[in-house]
Design a protein around this motif. Structure first.
Motif, PDB file in Angstrom:
ATOM      1  N   ASP A 296       0.836  -1.208   0.000  1.00  0.00           N
ATOM      2  CA  ASP A 296       0.000   0.000   0.000  1.00  0.00           C
ATOM      3  C   ASP A 296       0.866   1.251   0.000  1.00  0.00           C
ATOM      4  OD1 ASP A 296      -2.326  -1.424   0.039  1.00  0.00           O
ATOM      5  OD2 ASP A 296      -2.490  -1.438   2.216  1.00  0.00           O
ATOM      6  N   LEU A 297       2.098   1.122   0.503  1.00  0.00           N
ATOM      7  CA  LEU A 297       2.977   2.283   0.622  1.00  0.00           C
ATOM      8  C   LEU A 297       4.228   2.076  -0.236  1.00  0.00           C
ATOM      9  CD1 LEU A 297       2.410   2.441   4.389  1.00  0.00           C
ATOM     10  CD2 LEU A 297       2.286   4.508   3.019  1.00  0.00           C
ATOM     11  N   PRO A 298       4.535   2.993  -1.150  1.00  0.00           N
ATOM     12  CA  PRO A 298       5.699   2.841  -2.039  1.00  0.00           C
ATOM     13  C   PRO A 298       7.008   2.718  -1.262  1.00  0.00           C
ATOM     14  CG  PRO A 298       4.343   4.693  -2.702  1.00  0.00           C
ATOM     15  CD  PRO A 298       3.815   4.240  -1.401  1.00  0.00           C
ATOM     16  N   THR A 299       7.091   3.393  -0.098  1.00  0.00           N
ATOM     17  CA  THR A 299       8.327   3.336   0.688  1.00  0.00           C
ATOM     18  C   THR A 299       8.601   1.904   1.153  1.00  0.00           C
ATOM     19  OG1 THR A 299       7.722   5.517   1.486  1.00  0.00           O
ATOM     20  CG2 THR A 299       9.515   4.418   2.611  1.00  0.00           C
TER      21      THR A 299
ATOM     22  N   ALA B 186      19.243   3.904   3.523  1.00  0.00           N
ATOM     23  CA  ALA B 186      18.147   4.650   2.887  1.00  0.00           C
ATOM     24  C   ALA B 186      16.835   3.891   3.046  1.00  0.00           C
ATOM     25  CB  ALA B 186      18.464   4.879   1.408  1.00  0.00           C
TER      26      ALA B 186
ATOM     27  N   SER C 224      13.923   5.516   5.459  1.00  0.00           N
ATOM     28  CA  SER C 224      12.662   5.967   4.858  1.00  0.00           C
ATOM     29  C   SER C 224      11.493   5.167   5.431  1.00  0.00           C
ATOM     30  CB  SER C 224      12.721   5.839   3.336  1.00  0.00           C
ATOM     31  OG  SER C 224      13.056   4.527   2.962  1.00  0.00           O
TER      32      SER C 224
ATOM     33  N   ALA D 103      10.716   6.469   8.894  1.00  0.00           N
ATOM     34  CA  ALA D 103       9.954   7.727   8.889  1.00  0.00           C
ATOM     35  C   ALA D 103       8.463   7.452   8.724  1.00  0.00           C
ATOM     36  CB  ALA D 103      10.461   8.625   7.749  1.00  0.00           C
ATOM     37  N   ILE D 104       8.126   6.497   7.851  1.00  0.00           N
ATOM     38  CA  ILE D 104       6.715   6.167   7.611  1.00  0.00           C
ATOM     39  C   ILE D 104       6.134   5.420   8.817  1.00  0.00           C
ATOM     40  CG2 ILE D 104       5.140   4.888   6.102  1.00  0.00           C
ATOM     41  CD1 ILE D 104       6.297   7.365   4.780  1.00  0.00           C
TER      42      ILE D 104
END
Lengths: 207, 207
Positions: free
Chosen positions: B90-93, B144, B148, B151-152
């Motif tokens: 659901d989340l690209p990250t 990275a 990232s 952070a999400i």
């Protein structure tokens, strides 16, 4: 200094090595004269390139810090759902970004004297090793700051329908533009750090 | 292989150096016998430690990949505002996280033969330099991915009142727990990569 014991040194050492090894003087002197000059010049070239890259990294990290740190947008209107102001300290990730890039800038300024030592003494392995170890930590540090901020910026631009997080960049266009520039500058600093580690490793390799 | 020309080599080279240098045989043989064994053993110890760390990093990266990749939670209820299902894609990250950690695992498996070469030949500087350069890139890559995603995950846990992004972890508790574990595993892999770079740098330093 263990570098003074190595074979590839300055012109003073050539006389010593000549006196200890007696056989075939003509060919031997020619090779020992050529190698240290070539190696020293090659390593000094890498050190000078290292110094220039560090100055570029300082500029990139400072641009990232100041661009993010001064980002503050107040909208000329307000609605029921959106607030009036967007600032970098609204999001903890952006605060980490500013702190991490400020630390990176400070470290880079402090590392400049060590880089100069590497230019003056191309065979000082200790200074190179120290820079390499700290540069590696800073690679992780700046990349973490840039990547986490990039994840939030991506979310601010695109939003996410699955989690009901809405894009805020339609309202805060100037805020998003400045933040995106800061992320790009931080990624440039991270890439320069990677090159600094590689340069130090190549210079450390013995011949 | 320039390592065969260096002074610190295996026991076979000791006889050669003994025959070429004639003066003071008693003290000279003692030092030439002691130095290569000590240096070779020291460098071999670092290479073995490097190999063990690589296996730990493979475990950490695989745990991160599989934990995130299999995360899929369907809620037993639904409301007007929240959806039924939360998945990593659901989340690209999180998708980037899975891809980056899978690449890191693959690279680590491919790097094992080179690590074995470093154990068998402690003075092979080429293999060490190659591993160091790729490890540095992988430090940035895994950091990275981990940063990232962190952070999400932070946003999912805490939400953000300023941007109207709501915390989703009250609903998707199992999802958030698994995702947080994956992030921790990825950070462990990143820290191991940093240690691998430092070990290679110390082993590359000449004596």
């Amino acid at each position: 200094m263990d570098s003074t014991k190595s074979s590839g040194e300055t012109a003073i050492n050539i006389t010593e090595s000549k006196s200890s090894e007696g056989k075939a003087p003509a060919t031997h002197t020619a090779t020992t004269k050529a190698t240290p000059y070539q190696q020293g010049g090659w390593k000094r070239g890498i050190s000078i390139f290292d110094f220039i890259l560090r100055i570029c990294a300082i500029v990139a990290a400072l641009v990232a810090t100041t661009t993010m740190g001064t980002t503050d947008e107040t909208l000329p209107f307000f609605t029921q759902f959106f607030q009036f102001q967007a600032s970098y300290d609204d999001l903890p990730t952006f605060m980490f970004f500013v702190v991490a890039n400020a630390i990176a800038s400070g470290y880079l300024v402090l590392s400049l004297p060590f880089s100069i030592v590497c230019i003056v003494r191309p065979h000082a392995a200790g200074a190179k090793l120290l820079l390499l170890i700290f540069d590696t930590v800073l690679v992780a540090f700046t990349t973490a700051a840039a990547a986490s901020a990039a994840a939030i910026v991506y979310l601010a631009h695109n939003g996410n329908a699955n989690t009901n997080w809405f894009a805020i960049c339609q309202q805060f266009t100037d805020f998003c533009q400045r933040v995106s520039s800061a992320v790009v500058a931080s990624f440039i600093a991270a890439v320069i750090f990677i090159f600094l580690v590689m340069l130090s490793a190549i210079a450390l390799r013995r011949h």
